[in-house]
Structure formats: C-alpha cells, structure tokens
Design a protein around this motif. Structure first.
Motif, PDB file in Angstrom:
ATOM      1  N   PHE A 102       0.842  -1.203   0.000  1.00  0.00           N
ATOM      2  CA  PHE A 102       0.000   0.000   0.000  1.00  0.00           C
ATOM      3  C   PHE A 102       0.876   1.252   0.000  1.00  0.00           C
ATOM      4  O   PHE A 102       0.664   2.168  -0.797  1.00  0.00           O
ATOM      5  CB  PHE A 102      -0.928   0.013   1.220  1.00  0.00           C
ATOM      6  N   TYR A 103       1.847   1.287   0.900  1.00  0.00           N
ATOM      7  CA  TYR A 103       2.670   2.492   1.027  1.00  0.00           C
ATOM      8  C   TYR A 103       3.657   2.654  -0.119  1.00  0.00           C
ATOM      9  O   TYR A 103       4.280   3.713  -0.260  1.00  0.00           O
ATOM     10  CB  TYR A 103       3.383   2.505   2.374  1.00  0.00           C
ATOM     11  N   GLU A 104       3.807   1.631  -0.952  1.00  0.00           N
ATOM     12  CA  GLU A 104       4.555   1.799  -2.193  1.00  0.00           C
ATOM     13  C   GLU A 104       3.735   2.553  -3.236  1.00  0.00           C
ATOM     14  O   GLU A 104       4.307   3.127  -4.172  1.00  0.00           O
ATOM     15  CB  GLU A 104       4.978   0.440  -2.742  1.00  0.00           C
ATOM     16  N   GLU A 105       2.412   2.549  -3.094  1.00  0.00           N
ATOM     17  CA  GLU A 105       1.529   3.190  -4.069  1.00  0.00           C
ATOM     18  C   GLU A 105       0.905   4.488  -3.563  1.00  0.00           C
ATOM     19  O   GLU A 105       0.662   5.405  -4.345  1.00  0.00           O
ATOM     20  CB  GLU A 105       0.393   2.225  -4.468  1.00  0.00           C
ATOM     21  N   PHE A 106       0.615   4.566  -2.275  1.00  0.00           N
ATOM     22  CA  PHE A 106      -0.109   5.709  -1.722  1.00  0.00           C
ATOM     23  C   PHE A 106       0.530   6.141  -0.402  1.00  0.00           C
ATOM     24  O   PHE A 106       1.207   5.354   0.258  1.00  0.00           O
ATOM     25  CB  PHE A 106      -1.582   5.352  -1.472  1.00  0.00           C
ATOM     26  N   ARG A 107       0.239   7.355   0.000  1.00  0.00           N
ATOM     27  CA  ARG A 107       0.668   7.825   1.313  1.00  0.00           C
ATOM     28  C   ARG A 107      -0.413   7.611   2.362  1.00  0.00           C
ATOM     29  O   ARG A 107      -0.115   7.230   3.492  1.00  0.00           O
ATOM     30  CB  ARG A 107       1.038   9.316   1.250  1.00  0.00           C
ATOM     31  N   THR A 108      -1.672   7.900   1.980  1.00  0.00           N
ATOM     32  CA  THR A 108      -2.777   7.831   2.925  1.00  0.00           C
ATOM     33  C   THR A 108      -4.017   7.273   2.230  1.00  0.00           C
ATOM     34  O   THR A 108      -4.079   7.192   0.997  1.00  0.00           O
ATOM     35  CB  THR A 108      -3.139   9.237   3.466  1.00  0.00           C
TER      36      THR A 108
END
Length: 217
Positions: A61-67
């Motif tokens: 998830f954090y590879e694609e989005f911040r929040t």
C-alpha cells in the motif's frame, strides 16, 4: 508515514516493475470501490482493511499511496473519468442530431455510466464531500470540467441557432447540482421512477435552460 515507500524495480514473473505497479494500484482501487462505496464508507476505512481486501500487504500500500485519502482522491478521479469517456463517446455518436435528441443521448450515457454501480454514485456524490479542503477542491475542479462541457455544448447550440445566446456558466453549475442530487436520490431508492424517466426530466430541465419561453427559435 511521510511518503510512499520505494517500489521494487526490474522484471519478475515475466512482468516489468511498471506492469506490477499498475496491477497493484488497480487492485487497491478496486478494493476501495467496494469498501468506500458501501457502508460504512471511507471514514471507517483503514489501511489494513483495504490491503486485506486487495489481497496485498500494507507495505505494498505504502509503495503506491501515502494515505487512504490519496486512494479516495484517485478513485474519485477514476469514476469521473469513466463517466466523461462515456459522454464524449456519446458526443461522437450524437453528431448532427437536433438539440433535444443530442441532449438525451448525452445524459443517458452519463446516467447509465454513473448509476451502473451504486458504489460509483456514493463515491462521486457522498464520500468525497467534506473529507478535507484538498478533496473539496478536487471535487469542485471536476465539477468545473462538467460545467465547461455543458457550456461548450450550449455555445455550439447557440451558433447553430438552437439555443438562446447568453452566458451559461451559472445555469450549468445549477443544473449540475440538480443532476447530482436527483441521480443520488434515485440510486438511494428515494425517487419512484425509472432511470429513463429521471433522465428525461433532466433533459427537459436542460432544454428549458437553453430555450426559455421568451426566446423565439
């Protein structure tokens, strides 16, 4: 989390890093449509729940989005892009038709696309509202695109002698408010009518704006 983690590079299982990243992003957005577009909605969501629904890890998830707000923003743009593509495709099909028929074709295309999945309606008209100033700005920016599309069609109709000459910006903004409210209420089951009846009413409203009673055709 200050920013996204760096995504892996190189080929794996015959697919490039860009292909794998696009697939991960699609899976997160597909999962978000299910989680945010249904009860209890975005505000009850968590990164862990979204990652589990997507069949991916929180690290991915954090590879694609911040929040989660970034996910909602991307999903809102995606749903609007689907609807805009449907309308612009219908525009090509409606080329040369009289104004009333052309308006009916365009609004049936829009309404059919947006209401094809009730979760799209909720993302577009409910979940995006009031989350943050950033998303409010995005929502209004996308609405401005719809206003300009209607104004462009109105200007073309004026040039053909099919509509009264005037500045349509305020009228288009007011009309879009009617579209959003009526389609949301219809999707929620609060309007006892078919989608065709709802669309026909919206087309009548638009034609009333373009052709006021005191304007002779």
């Amino acid at each position: 989390m200050a920013g996204r983690l760096r995504a892996p590079t190189g080929r794996y299982a015959g697919r490039s890093a860009e292909e794998r990243q696009a697939e991960r992003r699609r899976r997160f957005l597909d999962a978000a449509l299910g989680l945010f577009g249904d009860a209890p909605g975005f505000r009850a969501g968590t990164v862990a729940a979204l990652s589990e629904a997507a069949g991916l890890s929180t690290r991915q998830f954090y590879e694609e989005f911040r929040t989660l707000e970034d996910v909602l923003a991307a999903l809102h743009l995606q749903v609007n892009d689907w609807a805009e593509r449907a309308v612009r495709s219908a525009l090509a099909d409606a080329e040369g038709l009289p104004l009333a028929e052309r308006a009916a074709v365009l609004f049936r295309a829009y309404a059919a696309n947006v209401t094809a999945d009730p979760r799209r309606v909720r993302i577009t008209f409910v979940e995006i509202v009031g989350v943050s100033p950033r998303l409010d700005e995005q929502r209004l920016a996308r609405r401005a695109r719809w206003v300009e599309l209607i104004c462009a069609q109105a200007r073309a109709a004026v040039a053909r002698g099919e509509a009264a000459p005037r500045d349509y910006r305020i009228a288009a903004a007011a009309f879009i408010g009617s579209v959003n409210g009526l389609l949301h209420d219809w999707s929620a089951g609060w309007v006892d009518a078919t989608l065709d009846e709802v669309t026909d009413e919206l087309v009548r409203q638009l034609l009333g704006i373009l052709r006021p009673r005191n304007w002779p055709p």
